[in-house]
Design a protein around this motif. Sequence first.
Motif, PDB file in Angstrom:
ATOM      1  N   LYS A  92      63.249  39.246  63.761  1.00  0.00           N
ATOM      2  CA  LYS A  92      63.212  37.948  64.448  1.00  0.00           C
ATOM      3  C   LYS A  92      63.264  36.873  63.374  1.00  0.00           C
ATOM      4  O   LYS A  92      62.637  37.000  62.323  1.00  0.00           O
ATOM      5  CB  LYS A  92      61.964  37.806  65.320  1.00  0.00           C
ATOM      6  N   ARG A  97      66.264  24.595  65.348  1.00  0.00           N
ATOM      7  CA  ARG A  97      66.043  24.392  66.777  1.00  0.00           C
ATOM      8  C   ARG A  97      67.344  24.205  67.563  1.00  0.00           C
ATOM      9  O   ARG A  97      67.421  24.585  68.734  1.00  0.00           O
ATOM     10  CB  ARG A  97      65.114  23.190  66.980  1.00  0.00           C
ATOM     11  N   MET A 100      68.837  26.986  69.745  1.00  0.00           N
ATOM     12  CA  MET A 100      68.293  27.314  71.057  1.00  0.00           C
ATOM     13  C   MET A 100      69.283  27.014  72.173  1.00  0.00           C
ATOM     14  O   MET A 100      69.282  27.661  73.222  1.00  0.00           O
ATOM     15  CB  MET A 100      67.010  26.513  71.320  1.00  0.00           C
ATOM     16  N   GLY A 106      71.576  31.509  71.720  1.00  0.00           N
ATOM     17  CA  GLY A 106      70.250  30.912  71.782  1.00  0.00           C
ATOM     18  C   GLY A 106      69.317  31.669  72.703  1.00  0.00           C
ATOM     19  O   GLY A 106      68.137  31.900  72.376  1.00  0.00           O
ATOM     20  N   GLN A 107      69.814  32.099  73.850  1.00  0.00           N
ATOM     21  CA  GLN A 107      68.975  32.803  74.812  1.00  0.00           C
ATOM     22  C   GLN A 107      68.522  34.157  74.269  1.00  0.00           C
ATOM     23  O   GLN A 107      67.359  34.548  74.407  1.00  0.00           O
ATOM     24  CB  GLN A 107      69.730  32.985  76.137  1.00  0.00           C
ATOM     25  N   LEU A 110      65.867  33.718  71.408  1.00  0.00           N
ATOM     26  CA  LEU A 110      64.520  33.483  71.917  1.00  0.00           C
ATOM     27  C   LEU A 110      63.925  34.758  72.515  1.00  0.00           C
ATOM     28  O   LEU A 110      62.731  35.018  72.386  1.00  0.00           O
ATOM     29  CB  LEU A 110      64.540  32.365  72.960  1.00  0.00           C
ATOM     30  N   ARG A 111      64.767  35.551  73.141  1.00  0.00           N
ATOM     31  CA  ARG A 111      64.278  36.768  73.795  1.00  0.00           C
ATOM     32  C   ARG A 111      63.772  37.789  72.775  1.00  0.00           C
ATOM     33  O   ARG A 111      62.828  38.533  73.055  1.00  0.00           O
ATOM     34  CB  ARG A 111      65.400  37.386  74.641  1.00  0.00           C
ATOM     35  N   CYS A 114      62.670  34.998  68.097  1.00  0.00           N
ATOM     36  CA  CYS A 114      62.956  34.032  67.042  1.00  0.00           C
ATOM     37  C   CYS A 114      62.141  32.754  67.229  1.00  0.00           C
ATOM     38  O   CYS A 114      61.800  32.389  68.359  1.00  0.00           O
ATOM     39  CB  CYS A 114      64.450  33.699  67.013  1.00  0.00           C
ATOM     40  N   VAL A 115      61.845  32.096  66.130  1.00  0.00           N
ATOM     41  CA  VAL A 115      60.999  30.897  66.141  1.00  0.00           C
ATOM     42  C   VAL A 115      61.853  29.688  65.765  1.00  0.00           C
ATOM     43  O   VAL A 115      62.300  29.577  64.618  1.00  0.00           O
ATOM     44  CB  VAL A 115      59.825  31.033  65.153  1.00  0.00           C
ATOM     45  N   PRO A 116      62.106  28.776  66.717  1.00  0.00           N
ATOM     46  CA  PRO A 116      62.904  27.584  66.396  1.00  0.00           C
ATOM     47  C   PRO A 116      62.089  26.553  65.632  1.00  0.00           C
ATOM     48  O   PRO A 116      60.901  26.351  65.902  1.00  0.00           O
ATOM     49  CB  PRO A 116      63.319  27.057  67.774  1.00  0.00           C
ATOM     50  N   ASP A 132      53.657  28.699  65.971  1.00  0.00           N
ATOM     51  CA  ASP A 132      54.523  29.540  66.801  1.00  0.00           C
ATOM     52  C   ASP A 132      54.552  30.975  66.288  1.00  0.00           C
ATOM     53  O   ASP A 132      54.553  31.929  67.078  1.00  0.00           O
ATOM     54  CB  ASP A 132      55.946  28.970  66.823  1.00  0.00           C
TER      55      ASP A 132
END
Length: 240
Positions: A92, A97, A100, A106-107, A110-111, A114-116, A132
């Motif tokens: 991850k 950002r 995202m 981006g989806q 995040l799933r 990963c940390v934006p 986060d």
Amino acid sequence: MQYVRSLVFIGQMYVAMLVLAVAYFPWALASRAGAHAACHAYCRWVIWTLGWMTGLRCEVRGTPPADEVMIAAKHQSFLDIMLIYNAIPRGKFIMKRELMFAPLLGQYALRIGCVPVNRGKRGAAIARMLADVKAGRQEGGQLIIYPQGTRVAPGVQRPYKVGTAALYEQLGQPCVPVATNVGVFWPRHGILRKPGLAVVEFLPPIAPGLDRDSFMARLETEVETASDRLMAEAGFHADR
């Protein structure tokens, strides 16, 4: 001719992203394992097609970690992202950002956890990143950060950012440095993919417990020295 081969490769790469993202979506929605499986499948496809379509072969050296560690890597192009992620079980990323909002990418990012990070406000960004990461630690896995904060072309010098040291201190985990030469063949911008051998190398881990300055100095020295060696192996010599 190499330009045409590169263009065809890039086109099918994005088509494959769409096809695999849709095909894996129900599993990814139900389970984080499904999202990881989709991302690994995509990385394998890109690496395989890259070799026979453009002549750019890929190699992973060293020992990719399977336990919970922080990975601090040299970042030269999209290829090193895929090579690192494909080599580990549950990667991850610390990512900017803006990603995202990239469709599909981006989806799925995040799933998989990963940390934006907002790169525009340094102090606030580091504080939010630490919060986060702490909140997501129950998910486990290998946290990947690019200490220079962005892609850096071969031969270009850019400082290592203190956020990496802040994470190293907070996590209390080993840090695995990663060197690469991928930018020699797959540049930051442009279409041409050059034939050759693109390498990412996992270096010996740095144990937790170093002070901030010692850690940053050691990390930069090890990553830059190994990356220069790999680039020289590929025929590129950086001026230091």
